[in-house]
Write a protein that holds these residues in place. Structure first.
Motif, PDB file in Angstrom:
ATOM      1  N   LEU A 182       0.428 -46.155   5.613  1.00 50.77           N
ATOM      2  CA  LEU A 182      -0.295 -46.669   4.451  1.00 50.77           C
ATOM      3  C   LEU A 182       0.123 -45.947   3.171  1.00 50.77           C
ATOM      4  N   GLN A 183       0.392 -44.660   3.278  1.00 52.33           N
ATOM      5  CA  GLN A 183       0.815 -43.917   2.094  1.00 52.33           C
ATOM      6  C   GLN A 183       2.191 -44.375   1.621  1.00 52.33           C
ATOM      7  N   VAL A 184       3.072 -44.680   2.562  1.00 47.50           N
ATOM      8  CA  VAL A 184       4.391 -45.217   2.191  1.00 47.50           C
ATOM      9  C   VAL A 184       4.214 -46.567   1.500  1.00 47.50           C
ATOM     10  N   VAL A 185       3.366 -47.404   2.085  1.00 48.05           N
ATOM     11  CA  VAL A 185       3.119 -48.742   1.533  1.00 48.05           C
ATOM     12  C   VAL A 185       2.568 -48.646   0.107  1.00 48.05           C
ATOM     13  N   GLU A 186       1.626 -47.739  -0.108  1.00 45.43           N
ATOM     14  CA  GLU A 186       1.063 -47.565  -1.455  1.00 45.43           C
ATOM     15  C   GLU A 186       2.115 -47.036  -2.432  1.00 45.43           C
ATOM     16  N   SER A 187       3.024 -46.200  -1.949  1.00 43.94           N
ATOM     17  CA  SER A 187       4.087 -45.682  -2.822  1.00 43.94           C
ATOM     18  C   SER A 187       5.025 -46.794  -3.283  1.00 43.94           C
ATOM     19  N   LEU A 188       5.034 -47.899  -2.525  1.00 44.86           N
ATOM     20  CA  LEU A 188       5.846 -49.064  -2.890  1.00 44.86           C
ATOM     21  C   LEU A 188       5.108 -49.988  -3.847  1.00 44.86           C
ATOM     22  N   GLY A 189       3.842 -49.669  -4.129  1.00 47.29           N
ATOM     23  CA  GLY A 189       3.074 -50.445  -5.088  1.00 47.29           C
ATOM     24  C   GLY A 189       2.151 -51.490  -4.497  1.00 47.29           C
ATOM     25  N   TYR A 190       1.904 -51.425  -3.177  1.00 48.00           N
ATOM     26  CA  TYR A 190       1.043 -52.417  -2.535  1.00 48.00           C
ATOM     27  C   TYR A 190      -0.330 -51.828  -2.224  1.00 48.00           C
ATOM     28  N   SER A 191      -1.338 -52.677  -2.309  1.00 50.90           N
ATOM     29  CA  SER A 191      -2.713 -52.244  -2.091  1.00 50.90           C
ATOM     30  C   SER A 191      -3.083 -52.318  -0.615  1.00 50.90           C
ATOM     31  N   VAL A 192      -3.996 -51.443  -0.208  1.00 54.03           N
ATOM     32  CA  VAL A 192      -4.421 -51.316   1.187  1.00 54.03           C
ATOM     33  C   VAL A 192      -5.836 -51.850   1.359  1.00 54.03           C
ATOM     34  N   ASN A 193      -6.094 -52.496   2.452  1.00 44.53           N
ATOM     35  CA  ASN A 193      -7.441 -52.967   2.789  1.00 44.53           C
ATOM     36  C   ASN A 193      -8.276 -51.768   3.242  1.00 44.53           C
ATOM     37  N   ASP A 194      -9.277 -51.403   2.436  1.00 44.50           N
ATOM     38  CA  ASP A 194     -10.110 -50.251   2.800  1.00 44.50           C
ATOM     39  C   ASP A 194     -11.478 -50.659   3.339  1.00 44.50           C
ATOM     40  N   SER A 195     -11.674 -51.942   3.629  1.00 46.42           N
ATOM     41  CA  SER A 195     -12.946 -52.390   4.214  1.00 46.42           C
ATOM     42  C   SER A 195     -13.118 -51.766   5.591  1.00 46.42           C
ATOM     43  N   GLY A 196     -14.199 -51.023   5.781  1.00 47.06           N
ATOM     44  CA  GLY A 196     -14.397 -50.338   7.049  1.00 47.06           C
ATOM     45  C   GLY A 196     -13.550 -49.088   7.194  1.00 47.06           C
ATOM     46  N   GLY A 197     -12.955 -48.633   6.072  1.00 52.00           N
ATOM     47  CA  GLY A 197     -12.073 -47.467   6.104  1.00 52.00           C
ATOM     48  C   GLY A 197     -10.617 -47.883   6.061  1.00 52.00           C
ATOM     49  N   ARG A 198      -9.799 -47.009   5.533  1.00 56.93           N
ATOM     50  CA  ARG A 198      -8.365 -47.325   5.451  1.00 56.93           C
ATOM     51  C   ARG A 198      -7.769 -47.548   6.838  1.00 56.93           C
ATOM     52  N   VAL A 199      -8.165 -46.692   7.775  1.00 53.03           N
ATOM     53  CA  VAL A 199      -7.691 -46.815   9.167  1.00 53.03           C
ATOM     54  C   VAL A 199      -8.863 -47.270  10.018  1.00 53.03           C
ATOM     55  N   LYS A 200      -8.702 -48.412  10.661  1.00 51.37           N
ATOM     56  CA  LYS A 200      -9.749 -48.946  11.532  1.00 51.37           C
ATOM     57  C   LYS A 200      -9.456 -48.533  12.970  1.00 51.37           C
ATOM     58  N   GLY A 201     -10.516 -48.210  13.717  1.00 53.35           N
ATOM     59  CA  GLY A 201     -10.328 -47.780  15.095  1.00 53.35           C
ATOM     60  C   GLY A 201     -10.134 -46.278  15.194  1.00 53.35           C
ATOM     61  N   ALA A 202      -9.828 -45.815  16.400  1.00 55.20           N
ATOM     62  CA  ALA A 202      -9.673 -44.384  16.657  1.00 55.20           C
ATOM     63  C   ALA A 202      -8.945 -44.202  17.980  1.00 55.20           C
ATOM     64  N   PRO A 203      -8.371 -43.006  18.204  1.00 61.10           N
ATOM     65  CA  PRO A 203      -7.684 -42.772  19.476  1.00 61.10           C
ATOM     66  C   PRO A 203      -8.561 -43.027  20.700  1.00 61.10           C
ATOM     67  N   ASP A 204      -9.866 -42.723  20.591  1.00 61.02           N
ATOM     68  CA  ASP A 204     -10.719 -42.938  21.764  1.00 61.02           C
ATOM     69  C   ASP A 204     -11.053 -44.412  21.982  1.00 61.02           C
ATOM     70  N   ARG A 205     -10.662 -45.266  21.020  1.00 61.13           N
ATOM     71  CA  ARG A 205     -10.743 -46.721  21.220  1.00 61.13           C
ATOM     72  C   ARG A 205      -9.374 -47.265  21.610  1.00 61.13           C
ATOM     73  N   PHE A 206      -8.402 -46.377  21.652  1.00 60.24           N
ATOM     74  CA  PHE A 206      -7.027 -46.656  22.083  1.00 60.24           C
ATOM     75  C   PHE A 206      -6.211 -47.487  21.091  1.00 60.24           C
ATOM     76  N   LEU A 207      -6.745 -47.705  19.899  1.00 62.54           N
ATOM     77  CA  LEU A 207      -6.019 -48.490  18.906  1.00 62.54           C
ATOM     78  C   LEU A 207      -6.471 -48.106  17.504  1.00 62.54           C
ATOM     79  N   GLU A 208      -5.502 -47.866  16.622  1.00 64.90           N
ATOM     80  CA  GLU A 208      -5.758 -47.663  15.201  1.00 64.90           C
ATOM     81  C   GLU A 208      -4.973 -48.708  14.425  1.00 64.90           C
ATOM     82  N   GLN A 209      -5.610 -49.265  13.382  1.00 64.94           N
ATOM     83  CA  GLN A 209      -4.988 -50.318  12.598  1.00 64.94           C
ATOM     84  C   GLN A 209      -5.238 -50.119  11.110  1.00 64.94           C
ATOM     85  N   GLY A 210      -4.300 -50.559  10.307  1.00 63.53           N
ATOM     86  CA  GLY A 210      -4.458 -50.601   8.866  1.00 63.53           C
ATOM     87  C   GLY A 210      -3.680 -51.795   8.354  1.00 63.53           C
ATOM     88  N   SER A 211      -3.909 -52.172   7.102  1.00 63.62           N
ATOM     89  CA  SER A 211      -3.196 -53.335   6.583  1.00 63.62           C
ATOM     90  C   SER A 211      -3.154 -53.315   5.063  1.00 63.62           C
TER      91      SER A 211
END
Length: 268
Positions: A182-211
């Protein structure tokens, strides 16, 4: 058509309305990365003519296997995940809107869209990258749908196409986490979906996602009226091993619920 060729056709259509995805992929390629697509997602209406069960045969013909159902009560959606025929090929997430749960005016618009799609088009595998197969709706109808569901408004204007592709963070060498990407993407000038947090999910849910947030483009509505609306977005996913030692293959409904909001209308 095999999976590789089908994904190439989907990507060509997707990037035609999502230039950010092509730019982001090229930026990672310049960093020496080979991009692996974790999954691709589609949207449709839960109608007897164009519902999930009418589109699913195209996935099965490619060798995909139904994996798990998912429910999104607040967004009036249901979905199914599909596993690819070979390792390294993208998973698929196919969702549909529960049309019967909407107001009568919204149902009338959505059912009119579904009924106008020719059956021969639905039977063609190319339907999943065909865009809208109906005449443009009035902008007032778009606003009626948007008031009840951003998903409904999106489908009514964008139609059949991948609403996102997904970079597999597991296969990157220069980024260890979704947040790094996400930091690389923002450095390119694109906005990140922060609804529910920048990173959705967690290792204990076995999946992390961002967009990212969806690109935007001018769409022609009925009568020639032009309006700018959200198109599609790019996602980033990192999967973790389950107790059996294999990488998690499914999706997390709570996270996907927030990822859907990448195509919501926002002032920009």
């Amino acid at each position: 058509m095999n999976v590789t060729d089908y994904m190439a056709a989907l990507w060509a259509d997707y990037t035609s309305v999502t230039p950010q995805a092509d730019a982001i992929q090229k930026a990672f390629a310049e960093r020496g990365e080979t991009i692996v697509n974790d999954h691709v997602a589609f949207r449709t209406l839960g109608a007897s003519t164009i519902g999930l069960k009418q589109l699913e045969p195209h996935l099965l013909a490619l060798g995909y296997t139904p994996f798990e159902p998912y429910e999104f009560p607040a967004k009036k959606l249901q979905a199914f995940g599909y596993l690819p025929p070979e390792e390294g090929q993208p998973r698929i997430f196919l969702s549909e809107l529960k049309v019967e749960e909407f107001s009568e005016p919204a149902q009338k618009i959505l059912n009119g869209i579904a009924e106008s799609v020719p059956s021969e088009k639905v039977a063609d595998p190319a339907v999943l990258y065909a865009g809208p197969l109906w005449e443009p709706i009035p902008f007032e109808d778009y606003q009626t749908l948007q008031a009840e569901s951003e998903y409904a408004a999106w489908f009514a204007t964008l139609g059949f196409r991948a609403n996102h592709f997904t970079i597999s963070v597991n296969h990157l060498n220069s980024c260890d986490s979704v947040e790094d990407v996400l930091q690389v993407v923002e450095s390119l000038g694109y906005s990140v979906n922060d609804s529910g947090g920048r990173v959705k999910g967690a290792p204990d849910r076995f999946l992390e996602q961002g967009s990212t947030l969806a690109d935007r483009m001018e769409i022609q509505f009925a009568g020639g009226e032009q309006q700018t609306v959200p198109t599609c977005y790019y996602e980033f996913a990192k999967r973790y091993p389950t107790p059996d030692g294999k990488l998690f293959d499914g999706f997390v409904a709570a996270s996907a619920d927030k990822i859907f909001e990448s195509t919501d209308t926002r002032d920009k």
